[in-house]
Motif scaffolding. Sequence first.
Motif, PDB file in Angstrom:
ATOM      1  N   CYS A   1      52.213 -31.658  18.080  1.00  0.00           N
ATOM      2  CA  CYS A   1      53.010 -32.538  17.349  1.00  0.00           C
ATOM      3  C   CYS A   1      54.170 -31.859  16.823  1.00  0.00           C
ATOM      4  O   CYS A   1      54.093 -30.435  16.440  1.00  0.00           O
TER       5      CYS A   1
ATOM      6  N   TYR B   1      52.773 -29.922  13.707  1.00  0.00           N
ATOM      7  CA  TYR B   1      51.895 -28.649  14.073  1.00  0.00           C
ATOM      8  C   TYR B   1      52.913 -27.440  14.534  1.00  0.00           C
ATOM      9  O   TYR B   1      52.568 -26.354  14.124  1.00  0.00           O
TER      10      TYR B   1
ATOM     11  N   MET C   1      47.176 -32.467  21.350  1.00  0.00           N
ATOM     12  CA  MET C   1      46.990 -32.501  19.941  1.00  0.00           C
ATOM     13  C   MET C   1      48.327 -32.074  19.301  1.00  0.00           C
ATOM     14  O   MET C   1      48.075 -31.616  17.894  1.00  0.00           O
TER      15      MET C   1
ATOM     16  N   TYR D   1      44.181 -28.182   9.884  1.00  0.00           N
ATOM     17  CA  TYR D   1      44.894 -27.108  10.512  1.00  0.00           C
ATOM     18  C   TYR D   1      44.083 -25.798   9.849  1.00  0.00           C
ATOM     19  O   TYR D   1      43.732 -24.602  10.392  1.00  0.00           O
TER      20      TYR D   1
ATOM     21  N   TYR E   1      46.740 -33.315   8.336  1.00  0.00           N
ATOM     22  CA  TYR E   1      46.851 -32.333   9.311  1.00  0.00           C
ATOM     23  C   TYR E   1      46.832 -30.996   8.689  1.00  0.00           C
ATOM     24  O   TYR E   1      46.220 -30.073   9.319  1.00  0.00           O
TER      25      TYR E   1
ATOM     26  N   LEU F   1      49.175 -38.499   6.748  1.00  0.00           N
ATOM     27  CA  LEU F   1      48.836 -38.031   8.027  1.00  0.00           C
ATOM     28  C   LEU F   1      49.077 -36.551   8.185  1.00  0.00           C
ATOM     29  O   LEU F   1      48.399 -35.740   8.643  1.00  0.00           O
ATOM     30  N   SER F   2      50.580 -36.286   7.639  1.00  0.00           N
ATOM     31  CA  SER F   2      51.009 -34.964   7.918  1.00  0.00           C
ATOM     32  C   SER F   2      50.217 -33.898   6.790  1.00  0.00           C
ATOM     33  O   SER F   2      49.750 -32.699   7.467  1.00  0.00           O
TER      34      SER F   2
END
Length: 304
Positions: A218, A221, A216, A190, A186, A182-183
């Motif tokens: 987190c 982010y 959106m 990004y 992202y 997931l990270s």
Amino acid sequence: MTTAKESIGFIGVGFMGQGMASCIVGKGYPLTVMAHRNRAPVEALKAAGAQEAATPRELAGKASIIFLCVTGSPQVEAVINGPDGIAAGAKPGTIIVDCSTSDPVHTVRIAGELAAKGIHLCDAPLGGTPAQAVLGQLSTMIGASDEVFARIKPVCETWAQKVVHLGPVGDGHKMKLLNNFLSLGYAALYAEALTLGEKIGISPKTFDSVIGGSRMDCGFYQTFMKYVLERDRDAHKFTLANALKDVRYLESVANAAGVPNPVGGTVKNVFATAVAAGKGEEFVPMLSDFVAAQSGVSLAGKKG
């Protein structure tokens, strides 16, 4: 054996490990550490009260719980089973806690081999940043028996504010790979979104004015954008080479499970391209610069 009498060993006092080890010794646990390439963390920990061992075998002779915070499964196996490894010096009942992001298939196999010698292996991979490690604010997801978990939990709580017992050995590393999918997914998103935005006239600052504070947003982010907007190289000290290793492990697990992972494969290739271009020692938020450069734009120095 009571928790208060546990003696702790720590191998891998790098970006994350030094902060974790400082929390352990700061809470009064007897601590023995080992140097690798950089002596500065070891000297700092010795000044705080830790002892130093020359080999994993020597360290194992002084510790009832040993934390490993190394790169991945090959390094874990080497420090456990290599010449002068932990297995050669550990007493029955010793617990080895693998805080690395490792391949769960390897973790379960090594745990079985050690169990035959009366040594326990469990997995406790990490969530968070080196800055959070120093403050004792990491999270950890643990695969262990109930008895082993009960022994390691108080020590883990010195450096983690969230300690979750998921299930048996291997479950921690399985969950960590899902977490990192997931990270790191992202990160790839990004980087591509910021590059496209810059190309069409939406600067990183403008982009953040909409995404920051929205649904959106987190924690990941925030650290990613701290680099993009402020050029803070230390915002998230996790290398692209390590990120690539993790998504390759995810691919291996998916293959073994017979599950297609087309998005995971795409994310892997984003990181593989950056590493192949010589960017492996740069940190994850810097992926944005690499992706932007491929399209002939720069994300640096844009103020709006």
